[in-house]
Design a protein around this motif. Structure first.
Motif, PDB file in Angstrom:
ATOM      1  N   LEU A  60       0.836  -1.194   0.000  1.00 49.62           N
ATOM      2  CA  LEU A  60       0.000   0.000   0.000  1.00 49.62           C
ATOM      3  C   LEU A  60       0.876   1.251   0.000  1.00 49.62           C
ATOM      4  N   ALA A  61       0.383   2.294  -0.608  1.00 42.91           N
ATOM      5  CA  ALA A  61       1.055   3.595  -0.593  1.00 42.91           C
ATOM      6  C   ALA A  61       0.769   4.276   0.739  1.00 42.91           C
ATOM      7  N   TYR A  62       1.560   5.289   1.071  1.00 41.04           N
ATOM      8  CA  TYR A  62       1.395   5.977   2.351  1.00 41.04           C
ATOM      9  C   TYR A  62      -0.031   6.491   2.540  1.00 41.04           C
ATOM     10  N   ASP A  63      -0.596   7.083   1.479  1.00 39.78           N
ATOM     11  CA  ASP A  63      -1.948   7.626   1.612  1.00 39.78           C
ATOM     12  C   ASP A  63      -2.987   6.523   1.807  1.00 39.78           C
ATOM     13  N   GLU A  64      -2.750   5.352   1.223  1.00 39.91           N
ATOM     14  CA  GLU A  64      -3.665   4.227   1.418  1.00 39.91           C
ATOM     15  C   GLU A  64      -3.582   3.687   2.843  1.00 39.91           C
ATOM     16  N   VAL A  65      -2.367   3.626   3.387  1.00 41.43           N
ATOM     17  CA  VAL A  65      -2.205   3.196   4.778  1.00 41.43           C
ATOM     18  C   VAL A  65      -2.871   4.201   5.706  1.00 41.43           C
TER      19      VAL A  65
END
Length: 192
Positions: free
Chosen positions: A149-154
């Protein structure tokens, strides 16, 4: 019924009137959520928690934020919260793995065993290092490392700011390096 090209948010909204449509969200994401949970909890427990995750998602689908077209971060958030409820069991599992060391190699699988030698040598240390992380740091690290996952998804999955994701990931990486780096240097010197 498959819905290629239709965003998860649209499917979830439609499932409020036609509950059977929520099955598309399950079909799209269950394998990802199961893989994540199996890595966190083991295969048998993952089966149960996948069911709990999608039951919670189905029950709470009316509160889904349609601004997010992809439901995967939301589902990872639900799954992570369920893992959090079982964190004592998870920490106990990591301690057990550390105490037992790497699994025994199965006869007849020499090629596979040879490919995993270095990973197995670090298995116990890694499990102990993961158990030693704060729950929030461990959740961020595993969602990024295991699930990609990307930072924004996390951030969306855990309901925290992106800056907190970055700081937790940085802290987790430093702690893991501190625990694993001395072991790696020792193994290199033992080989030489």
């Amino acid at each position: 019924m498959s819905s290629p090209g239709v965003a998860d948010a649209e499917i979830i909204a439609a499932s409020l009137r036609h509950p059977e449509r929520f099955a598309v969200v399950f079909d799209r994401h269950a394998a990802h959520i199961h893989r994540y949970l199996a890595r966190r909890l083991g295969g048998q427990l993952a089966d149960d928690v996948v069911g709990e995750t999608f039951l919670a998602a189905f029950t709470g689908r009316g509160r889904y934020d349609p601004a997010f077209p992809d439901a995967r971060p939301w589902l990872y958030g639900i799954a992570t919260n369920l893992v959090g409820k079982r964190r004592r069991d998870e920490a106990r599992e990591y301690r057990l793995r550390a105490a037992l060391g790497p699994p025994d190699a199965q006869e007849g699988h020499a090629d596979r065993v040879a490919a995993r030698v270095s990973a197995q040598a670090m298995n116990g240390r890694l499990a102990a290092a993961l158990a030693g992380l704060a729950r929030g740091d461990r959740d961020v690290l595993l969602l990024i490392a295991w699930e990609g996952l990307a930072y924004d998804e996390v951030a969306a999955a855990l309901g925290i700011p992106v800056g907190t994701v970055r700081s937790r990931l940085n802290r987790a990486r430093k702690k893991l390096r501190a625990v694993l780096a001395p072991a790696s240097a020792e193994e290199v010197s033992n080989r030489g």
